[in-house]
Design an enzyme around this catalytic site. Structure first.
Site, PDB file in Angstrom:
ATOM      1  N   HIS A  62       0.843  -1.208   0.000  1.00 32.67           N
ATOM      2  CA  HIS A  62       0.000   0.000   0.000  1.00 32.67           C
ATOM      3  C   HIS A  62       0.873   1.251   0.000  1.00 32.67           C
ATOM      4  O   HIS A  62       1.487   1.584   1.018  1.00 32.67           O
ATOM      5  CB  HIS A  62      -0.897  -0.024   1.239  1.00 32.67           C
ATOM      6  CG  HIS A  62      -1.928   1.050   1.279  1.00 32.67           C
ATOM      7  ND1 HIS A  62      -3.285   0.793   1.352  1.00 32.67           N
ATOM      8  CD2 HIS A  62      -1.827   2.399   1.268  1.00 32.67           C
ATOM      9  CE1 HIS A  62      -3.957   1.924   1.389  1.00 32.67           C
ATOM     10  NE2 HIS A  62      -3.089   2.927   1.342  1.00 32.67           N
ATOM     11  N   HIS A  64       1.149   5.386  -2.002  1.00 34.06           N
ATOM     12  CA  HIS A  64       0.571   6.382  -2.923  1.00 34.06           C
ATOM     13  C   HIS A  64       1.723   7.015  -3.697  1.00 34.06           C
ATOM     14  O   HIS A  64       2.316   8.000  -3.241  1.00 34.06           O
ATOM     15  CB  HIS A  64      -0.198   7.446  -2.144  1.00 34.06           C
ATOM     16  CG  HIS A  64      -1.395   6.901  -1.434  1.00 34.06           C
ATOM     17  ND1 HIS A  64      -2.695   7.106  -1.869  1.00 34.06           N
ATOM     18  CD2 HIS A  64      -1.499   6.114  -0.323  1.00 34.06           C
ATOM     19  CE1 HIS A  64      -3.534   6.485  -1.049  1.00 34.06           C
ATOM     20  NE2 HIS A  64      -2.836   5.877  -0.101  1.00 34.06           N
ATOM     21  N   GLN A 157      -9.969   9.480  -4.029  1.00 29.63           N
ATOM     22  CA  GLN A 157      -9.606  10.104  -2.752  1.00 29.63           C
ATOM     23  C   GLN A 157     -10.748  10.924  -2.148  1.00 29.63           C
ATOM     24  O   GLN A 157     -10.897  11.016  -0.940  1.00 29.63           O
ATOM     25  CB  GLN A 157      -8.374  10.997  -2.960  1.00 29.63           C
ATOM     26  CG  GLN A 157      -7.945  11.835  -1.771  1.00 29.63           C
ATOM     27  CD  GLN A 157      -7.248  11.035  -0.692  1.00 29.63           C
ATOM     28  OE1 GLN A 157      -6.099  10.653  -0.837  1.00 29.63           O
ATOM     29  NE2 GLN A 157      -7.947  10.773   0.405  1.00 29.63           N
ATOM     30  N   HIS A 215      -9.883   1.909   0.990  1.00 30.75           N
ATOM     31  CA  HIS A 215      -9.468   2.667   2.184  1.00 30.75           C
ATOM     32  C   HIS A 215     -10.689   2.645   3.104  1.00 30.75           C
ATOM     33  O   HIS A 215     -11.673   3.334   2.850  1.00 30.75           O
ATOM     34  CB  HIS A 215      -9.126   4.110   1.811  1.00 30.75           C
ATOM     35  CG  HIS A 215      -7.743   4.284   1.283  1.00 30.75           C
ATOM     36  ND1 HIS A 215      -7.325   3.709   0.109  1.00 30.75           N
ATOM     37  CD2 HIS A 215      -6.680   4.981   1.778  1.00 30.75           C
ATOM     38  CE1 HIS A 215      -6.052   4.033  -0.099  1.00 30.75           C
ATOM     39  NE2 HIS A 215      -5.632   4.811   0.896  1.00 30.75           N
ATOM     40  N   GLU A 218     -10.614   4.604   7.929  1.00 29.26           N
ATOM     41  CA  GLU A 218      -9.337   5.191   8.381  1.00 29.26           C
ATOM     42  C   GLU A 218      -9.665   6.438   9.200  1.00 29.26           C
ATOM     43  O   GLU A 218      -9.521   7.575   8.743  1.00 29.26           O
ATOM     44  CB  GLU A 218      -8.435   5.541   7.193  1.00 29.26           C
ATOM     45  CG  GLU A 218      -7.031   5.941   7.663  1.00 29.26           C
ATOM     46  CD  GLU A 218      -6.113   6.369   6.530  1.00 29.26           C
ATOM     47  OE1 GLU A 218      -6.583   6.492   5.391  1.00 29.26           O
ATOM     48  OE2 GLU A 218      -4.916   6.602   6.809  1.00 29.26           O
ATOM     49  N   ASP A 314       2.492   3.280   2.893  1.00 25.10           N
ATOM     50  CA  ASP A 314       1.436   4.263   2.634  1.00 25.10           C
ATOM     51  C   ASP A 314       1.996   5.534   1.992  1.00 25.10           C
ATOM     52  O   ASP A 314       1.538   5.927   0.933  1.00 25.10           O
ATOM     53  CB  ASP A 314       0.674   4.604   3.922  1.00 25.10           C
ATOM     54  CG  ASP A 314      -0.746   5.110   3.668  1.00 25.10           C
ATOM     55  OD1 ASP A 314      -1.147   5.162   2.496  1.00 25.10           O
ATOM     56  OD2 ASP A 314      -1.442   5.439   4.642  1.00 25.10           O
TER      57      ASP A 314
HETATM   58 FE   FE2 Z   1      -3.605   5.028   1.794  1.00 24.66          FE
END
Ligand code: FE2
Length: 432
Positions: A62, A64, A157, A215, A218, A314
């Site tokens: 994971h 970005h 997102q 996701h 979170e 991440d």
């Molecule tokens: Fe993430």
């Protein structure tokens, strides 16, 4: 290529690994090699592993890559919250070009590959009518395919339902070639939007035959319970292990009574879980005074329930996290500390989560592992067993992908000058 004196998990004796045409051609014990399958002088490259552990590559489950190395642009995240990070990213995203993404992501991939991370699942923000990040990463995936394997998640997102044309953009991203479909139900405007976003997600993923990575929850809000909806969909649609729940940090704050009920459904679902212990211990608990919650999902209990758990970094130096360097052992080390998994049998699970566990999340099974006939992807790490790897977090000495040496690192050597002659220091525990 021939690798000599390799320590392989599950084998007491040191081995030789012969590689031919990018595949593992043969594995033999060193002392059985008086008549090697292939004459040694016919190998172009010979690596002496010196009795060190040879593992299949680390897996970054994971990250970005579209936002890496943007910390401070246009400003730093001073609150350290996820939500300030999203706000800053929206400002930075407006300046995104394909070249900008390509340049930064390439640097991050080199950091990863040089440390033995050869399978990478990256999220690409698709809340952008131009799909700039996705297009850049799809091109990059092809450019780097000779030295690293990238899997791309179409990640909305700002939500599928809350962002204008969110569902259309997700479908467009899947048609363009994203490997995995994503969602962010806890960030949608309402709970109903969150549930609806998951329904849309499953419809599109099934229609285009894609994996799913969400996701999910979170947040430190114990009322954020999208993981149950995700698990129910994974179970009812039969997508099961093709589905991954990332983060699930709210599970940290759920009551134990609710978790005991939830666990039955999670087991039925067969989903994978990805924890991001560096970033979530940093982002979560930011609204707490004291005591401050650790903010990582319940990896110990998930593993005890037989579920697959893997780990991700991440972020590297972006609006959500100012640190990060591509060392998966650092990620595993943090996971074990935060998860209270430091029992003798538990520590090796840290290495499992960044190797085989990651391979299961990414669905690499058929190509992953050190076995004859499989792709010759492996690393020689500077340690002899998983306990040592977690304790010392040593460098990766050699990185081999499809039978080619793509990176090597010489470990630092410490010398102590307190006696009459300099003393070399090794950090091995002689009593173990
Ligand atoms: Fe993430």
């Amino acid at each position: 290529m021939l690798v000599r004196h390799a320590r392989l998990s599950g084998r007491a004796e040191l081995c030789q690994i012969a590689v031919n045409k990018g595949k593992i051609a043969a594995i033999q014990a060193e002392d059985e090699c008086s008549a090697p399958l292939i004459p040694r002088d016919r190998f172009e490259t010979v690596i002496d592993a010196e009795g060190l552990l040879v593992l299949p590559p680390y897996v970054e489950s994971h990250i970005h890559l579209d936002s890496v190395l943007t910390a401070g642009e246009p400003r730093w995240n001073e609150s350290g919250t996820l939500f300030e990070g999203i706000q800053i990213w929206m400002e930075r995203q407006a300046l995104l070009t394909e070249e900008d993404v390509r340049e930064r992501a390439t640097v991050a991939l080199k950091w990863l590959a040089s440390q033995g991370v050869l399978h990478v699942r990256t999220h690409a923000d698709i809340c952008d009518p131009q799909l700039t990040a996705l297009k850049a990463l799809l091109r990059l995936k092809e450019e780097v395919r000779s030295w690293v394997n990238i899997q791309i998640v179409a990640f909305p997102q700002q939500g599928i339902c809350s962002y204008p044309r969110g569902a259309e953009l997700l479908e467009e991203a899947l048609k363009l070639g994203a490997d995995v479909a994503g969602a962010i139900p806890h960030f949608e405007y309402t709970r109903e939007d969150g549930l609806n976003s998951l329904n849309i997600l499953f419809e599109l993923a099934q229609k285009h035959n894609k994996l799913i990575d969400v996701h999910c929850d979170e947040i430190d809000d114990e009322h954020s319970r999208f993981v149950e909806a995700l698990a129910a969909l994974a179970y009812r649609t039969g997508m099961r292990e093709r589905v991954t729940a990332s983060h699930t940090t709210a599970m940290h704050s759920y009551s134990n009574a609710y978790v005991s009920k939830l666990m039955r459904l999670l087991k039925l679902s067969g989903m994978n879980f990805v924890a991001n212990p560096l970033v979530n211990t940093h982002l979560q608990g930011r609204f707490d005074t004291y005591p401050k919650r650790r903010g990582m999902t319940r990896i110990k209990e998930l593993i005890e329930a037989g579920l697959n758990v893997s780990l991700g970094t991440d972020c590297f130096s972006d609006p959500w996290y100012p640190l990060g360097n591509g060392n998966m052992l650092q990620v595993a080390n943090m996971a074990l500390h935060v998860g209270h998994m430091t029992g003798r049998e538990e520590i090796p699970l840290g290495v499992h989560m960044v190797t085989e566990g990651g391979a299961r999340t990414l669905h690499l099974q058929e190509r992953y592992g050190i076995e004859e006939g499989k792709s010759a992807d492996f690393i020689v790490v500077d340690g002899k067993d998983p306990m040592e790897l977690i304790r010392r977090m040593p460098v990766t000495r050699y990185v081999v992908y499809r039978g080619k040496l793509i990176a090597s690192t010489h470990p630092a050597k410490a010398q102590l000058h307190i006696g009459e002659t300099a003393e070399s220091i090794v950090y091995d525990n002689p009593r173990l």
